[in-house]
Design a protein around this motif. Structure first.
Motif, PDB file in Angstrom:
ATOM      1  N   GLY A   1       0.810  -1.213   0.000  1.00 23.64           N
ATOM      2  CA  GLY A   1       0.000   0.000   0.000  1.00 23.64           C
ATOM      3  C   GLY A   1       0.844   1.263   0.000  1.00 23.64           C
ATOM      4  O   GLY A   1       2.035   1.245   0.303  1.00 23.64           O
ATOM      5  N   TYR A   2       0.159   2.371  -0.337  1.00 22.64           N
ATOM      6  CA  TYR A   2       0.839   3.667  -0.394  1.00 22.64           C
ATOM      7  C   TYR A   2      -0.030   4.738   0.259  1.00 22.64           C
ATOM      8  O   TYR A   2      -1.152   4.998  -0.199  1.00 22.64           O
ATOM      9  CB  TYR A   2       1.131   4.059  -1.838  1.00 22.64           C
ATOM     10  N   ARG A   3       0.435   5.337   1.304  1.00 20.85           N
ATOM     11  CA  ARG A   3      -0.157   6.500   1.991  1.00 20.85           C
ATOM     12  C   ARG A   3      -1.584   6.827   1.560  1.00 20.85           C
ATOM     13  O   ARG A   3      -1.801   7.696   0.734  1.00 20.85           O
ATOM     14  CB  ARG A   3       0.715   7.721   1.749  1.00 20.85           C
ATOM     15  N   ASN A   4      -2.537   6.197   2.173  1.00 25.60           N
ATOM     16  CA  ASN A   4      -3.922   6.342   1.752  1.00 25.60           C
ATOM     17  C   ASN A   4      -4.813   6.807   2.909  1.00 25.60           C
ATOM     18  O   ASN A   4      -5.476   6.009   3.549  1.00 25.60           O
ATOM     19  CB  ASN A   4      -4.440   5.016   1.220  1.00 25.60           C
ATOM     20  N   PRO A   5      -4.851   8.116   3.176  1.00 29.38           N
ATOM     21  CA  PRO A   5      -5.652   8.611   4.297  1.00 29.38           C
ATOM     22  C   PRO A   5      -7.145   8.766   3.977  1.00 29.38           C
ATOM     23  O   PRO A   5      -7.941   9.010   4.866  1.00 29.38           O
ATOM     24  CB  PRO A   5      -5.025   9.972   4.605  1.00 29.38           C
ATOM     25  N   GLY A   6      -7.544   8.612   2.715  1.00 29.06           N
ATOM     26  CA  GLY A   6      -8.935   8.835   2.324  1.00 29.06           C
ATOM     27  C   GLY A   6      -9.825   7.633   2.555  1.00 29.06           C
ATOM     28  O   GLY A   6      -9.428   6.623   3.135  1.00 29.06           O
ATOM     29  N   ASP A   7     -11.064   7.755   2.062  1.00 28.01           N
ATOM     30  CA  ASP A   7     -12.074   6.714   2.232  1.00 28.01           C
ATOM     31  C   ASP A   7     -12.088   5.697   1.105  1.00 28.01           C
ATOM     32  O   ASP A   7     -12.777   4.688   1.187  1.00 28.01           O
ATOM     33  CB  ASP A   7     -13.470   7.344   2.332  1.00 28.01           C
ATOM     34  N   THR A   8     -11.370   5.975   0.031  1.00 26.18           N
ATOM     35  CA  THR A   8     -11.269   5.046  -1.093  1.00 26.18           C
ATOM     36  C   THR A   8      -9.800   4.931  -1.494  1.00 26.18           C
ATOM     37  O   THR A   8      -8.984   5.786  -1.146  1.00 26.18           O
ATOM     38  CB  THR A   8     -12.089   5.527  -2.319  1.00 26.18           C
ATOM     39  N   ALA A   9      -9.485   3.895  -2.232  1.00 27.71           N
ATOM     40  CA  ALA A   9      -8.099   3.700  -2.672  1.00 27.71           C
ATOM     41  C   ALA A   9      -7.656   4.878  -3.534  1.00 27.71           C
ATOM     42  O   ALA A   9      -8.379   5.307  -4.441  1.00 27.71           O
ATOM     43  CB  ALA A   9      -7.977   2.395  -3.451  1.00 27.71           C
ATOM     44  N   ASN A  10      -6.476   5.406  -3.258  1.00 25.27           N
ATOM     45  CA  ASN A  10      -5.960   6.529  -4.039  1.00 25.27           C
ATOM     46  C   ASN A  10      -5.414   6.040  -5.382  1.00 25.27           C
ATOM     47  O   ASN A  10      -5.377   4.837  -5.661  1.00 25.27           O
ATOM     48  CB  ASN A  10      -4.913   7.318  -3.247  1.00 25.27           C
ATOM     49  N   LEU A  11      -4.993   6.966  -6.223  1.00 27.80           N
ATOM     50  CA  LEU A  11      -4.506   6.663  -7.566  1.00 27.80           C
ATOM     51  C   LEU A  11      -3.380   5.629  -7.554  1.00 27.80           C
ATOM     52  O   LEU A  11      -3.397   4.670  -8.326  1.00 27.80           O
ATOM     53  CB  LEU A  11      -4.029   7.947  -8.257  1.00 27.80           C
ATOM     54  N   ILE A  12      -2.412   5.822  -6.673  1.00 31.15           N
ATOM     55  CA  ILE A  12      -1.272   4.903  -6.611  1.00 31.15           C
ATOM     56  C   ILE A  12      -1.725   3.515  -6.177  1.00 31.15           C
ATOM     57  O   ILE A  12      -1.333   2.509  -6.785  1.00 31.15           O
ATOM     58  CB  ILE A  12      -0.178   5.425  -5.648  1.00 31.15           C
TER      59      ILE A  12
END
Length: 192
Positions: free
Chosen positions: A37-48
């Protein structure tokens, strides 16, 4: 124009080289694909993370192996769900992936990713680690340091494709050089 083309070619070459470094012989029928994983503070998976999951899913069948397990690794980086959970939701909900998924949801660093997925890799013959090529190389080096016996099972993932992300590959290459500075020379070198 020439400088731009040279930068693109350099980025492509270096990412390709990293995708092929520190691999073992990986012979056997069972396999696992580990997506970091890569730095994902949001509610859905980020672009990366969405790209990494797509590369992970395509890595499952890239060599014709059937029944491979998908391992998604990443802890909480914000106040919401873990990276592993967000990536699993994307794999199942958006990509329609319906194969076996295991979640490692405690790690917050690449070293921890590898430490925490080791128990999930003990019984497989082939291991693929998916991320951007420099990050995947770093993870393979960490597996080699922690468990050389498992590192012998490493095979190439389908996380490098010529032309994919070509416009940003020079930047990824520069960042990769910086992030790989802690690896020994023999860990950065491609193994035939």
């Amino acid at each position: 124009m020439v400088a731009g083309a040279a930068a693109l070619a350099w980025g492509e070459w270096l990412n390709r080289r990293w995708s092929r470094a520190l691999l073992g012989d990986g012979r056997g029928a069972s396999s696992a694909v580990v997506v970091l994983g890569y730095r994902n503070p949001g509610d859905t998976a980020n672009l990366i993370n969405r790209w990494r999951v797509r590369a992970g899913v395509r890595s499952l069948t890239a060599d014709g192996t059937r029944g491979a397990r998908l391992i998604l690794s990443g802890g909480t980086t914000g106040s919401g769900a873990t990276e592993a959970r967000l990536m699993a939701d994307y794999a199942k909900g958006t990509l329609g992936y319906d194969g076996p998924v295991l979640l490692e949801d405690r790690s917050t660093t690449t070293w921890e990713n590898i430490t925490n997925v080791i128990p999930l890799l003990e019984d497989v013959d082939r291991i693929k680690i998916v991320s951007q090529p420099a990050h995947a190389l770093k993870a393979r080096a960490y597996l080699r340091r922690q468990r050389p016996d498992l590192a012998k099972r490493l095979v190439r993932a389908d996380d490098y494709r010529p032309g994919e992300w070509i416009a940003v590959k020079p930047l990824l290459a520069l960042y990769g050089l910086w992030s790989l500075r802690g690896l020994r020379a023999d860990e950065r070198k491609a193994v035939p």
